[in-house]
Design an enzyme around this catalytic site. Sequence first.
Site, short mmCIF file in Angstrom:
data_model
loop_
_atom_site.label_atom_id
_atom_site.label_comp_id
_atom_site.label_asym_id
_atom_site.label_seq_id
_atom_site.Cartn_x
_atom_site.Cartn_y
_atom_site.Cartn_z
N HIS A 162 57.47 31.35 26.17
CA HIS A 162 56.77 32.16 25.06
C HIS A 162 57.59 33.23 24.54
CE1 HIS A 162 52.68 31.01 26.65
NE2 HIS A 162 52.16 31.57 25.71
N ASN A 193 62.53 32.33 32.51
CA ASN A 193 61.20 32.40 32.01
C ASN A 193 60.50 33.23 33.01
OD1 ASN A 193 58.82 32.43 30.38
ND2 ASN A 193 58.36 30.36 31.30
N GLU A 295 73.07 42.71 17.28
CA GLU A 295 73.21 42.64 15.93
C GLU A 295 74.38 41.74 15.69
OE1 GLU A 295 73.05 46.77 14.30
OE2 GLU A 295 70.94 46.44 13.89
N ASP A 301 69.80 42.88 11.17
CA ASP A 301 69.68 44.35 11.38
C ASP A 301 68.48 44.59 11.81
OD1 ASP A 301 69.70 46.92 11.04
OD2 ASP A 301 69.73 47.07 8.84
N GLN A 311 69.91 54.94 13.52
CA GLN A 311 70.21 53.63 13.96
C GLN A 311 71.66 53.70 14.57
OE1 GLN A 311 69.31 49.89 11.71
NE2 GLN A 311 68.21 51.33 10.22
N GLU A 315 71.50 52.58 18.47
CA GLU A 315 71.90 51.30 18.54
C GLU A 315 73.14 50.95 19.26
OE1 GLU A 315 71.80 49.40 14.75
OE2 GLU A 315 69.45 49.52 14.46
MN MN Z 1 69.87 48.11 12.78
#
Ligand code: MN
Length: 323
Positions: A162, A193, A295, A301, A311, A315
Site C-alpha cells: 500500500h 513492507n 526532490e 517539488d 521550503q 527541506e
Molecule cells: Mn519543495
Amino acid sequence: MNYKKILLPVLLGGLLLCGISCQQSQQTDFNTYGRRVAAETLKNAGPEFSFPSEPAIPGSSKTDNRIYDTRDSTASQILLGNPSGATNSTVNAENYLIDQQYYVESYSRTKGSPNWVSWHIGAEDLGNTKRLNNFRPDTDLPEGWYEVSNTSYKGSGFDKGHNCPSGDRSSSTAANSSTFLMNNMIPQAPNNNQHTWEHLESYCRTQVKKGNEVYVVMGSYGSGGTGKNGYFESIDNGKINVPAHIWKVVVIIPEGNNDLQRINAGTRIIAVDTPNDNAIAPNWMKYLCTVRDIEKATGYDLLSALPKALQNRIEVEKFKGGN
Ligand code: MN
C-alpha cells in the site's frame, strides 16, 4: 478540527445520502468500494443542494464532488502541494492525477503504479473498521489502460505494498476499501513492507493518537528491486514496474485549523528513502534523509504549497529523532 465548520457539511451529507439511497438504488457499489458518486448523481439530488465549483486539486479541471468530506476545511489530501504537477488529462499518462477521495495520487500508465500518493491523517480517520483486504482493479482508469488486478503480483516475490495504508483509513468501509484499489500499490519487498514501512506507518498513527495531525506523501522511483524471489525490474509480463527506491515525507503538526499557516521551521518533518530490497533493516531511522534529497532524486517539488524561503529551510534538515 472546527466542529462548527463541519456541522453543515455533515447535515448536508446526511440528507444527500438519504436522497441518493432513495433515488439510486443501483448505486450499490458506492458503500462497498468507497468511490465518488458521479457529479450527475449529485446534480440529480435536487436544487436544494449546492456543490463547490472550484477544482478539487490545483491543476485539475475536476470539480470537488466529494460528499463524505467532513474534515476541517483547511485539511485536504494534497494540501502541501502537487509534487509533480500531475493533471487529470489522459494525454498525461505518466503523471496522471487521480483523486481517490481518501488520498490523491499521480499514476503512471507504463509503470502500472503510482508515482506518489498524498494524504492527511486526522483523528477522524482512525476508527474501528477492520482491514477489508478487497484488493481490486481500478475500473475508473481511462479506457484502454491496463488495469492491474488482485492477482497481478502473484508469485512475484513482492508484496502488494500500500501507499496510503489500510490502517490510516479505518473510519468507514468506504475509506478502508479505497486503499485496496490496485493503483494504490507498488511491488514492495516483503521485509520493507512488513517491517520498515509498517513501523513508520504505525509511528504516524501514534502521533495522531497523541493529538497531532499528519500529512504524508509517499512515492517510489527507479527500476529494479529484490523481493523474496530475487531481483526483478518488472512483474506481470512487464506491465508493472518494480521500483528501486521507496520514499516518504511526513509532516506532523498539533491538531488545529489553518494547517498551512502553522507549518514553520520548528515543525517535525521526517523524510526517508529506502531500498526496495528484502535485505533492508527494520528500523526506518536508518534511512533518514532530507526532503531535498528526495526532490533531487525524483525531480519533484515537495511541500510546494509552502513559501519558498520556508521550503529552503525545512527541506535541508534531517529529522533527529524524538517522539
Ligand atoms: Mn519543495
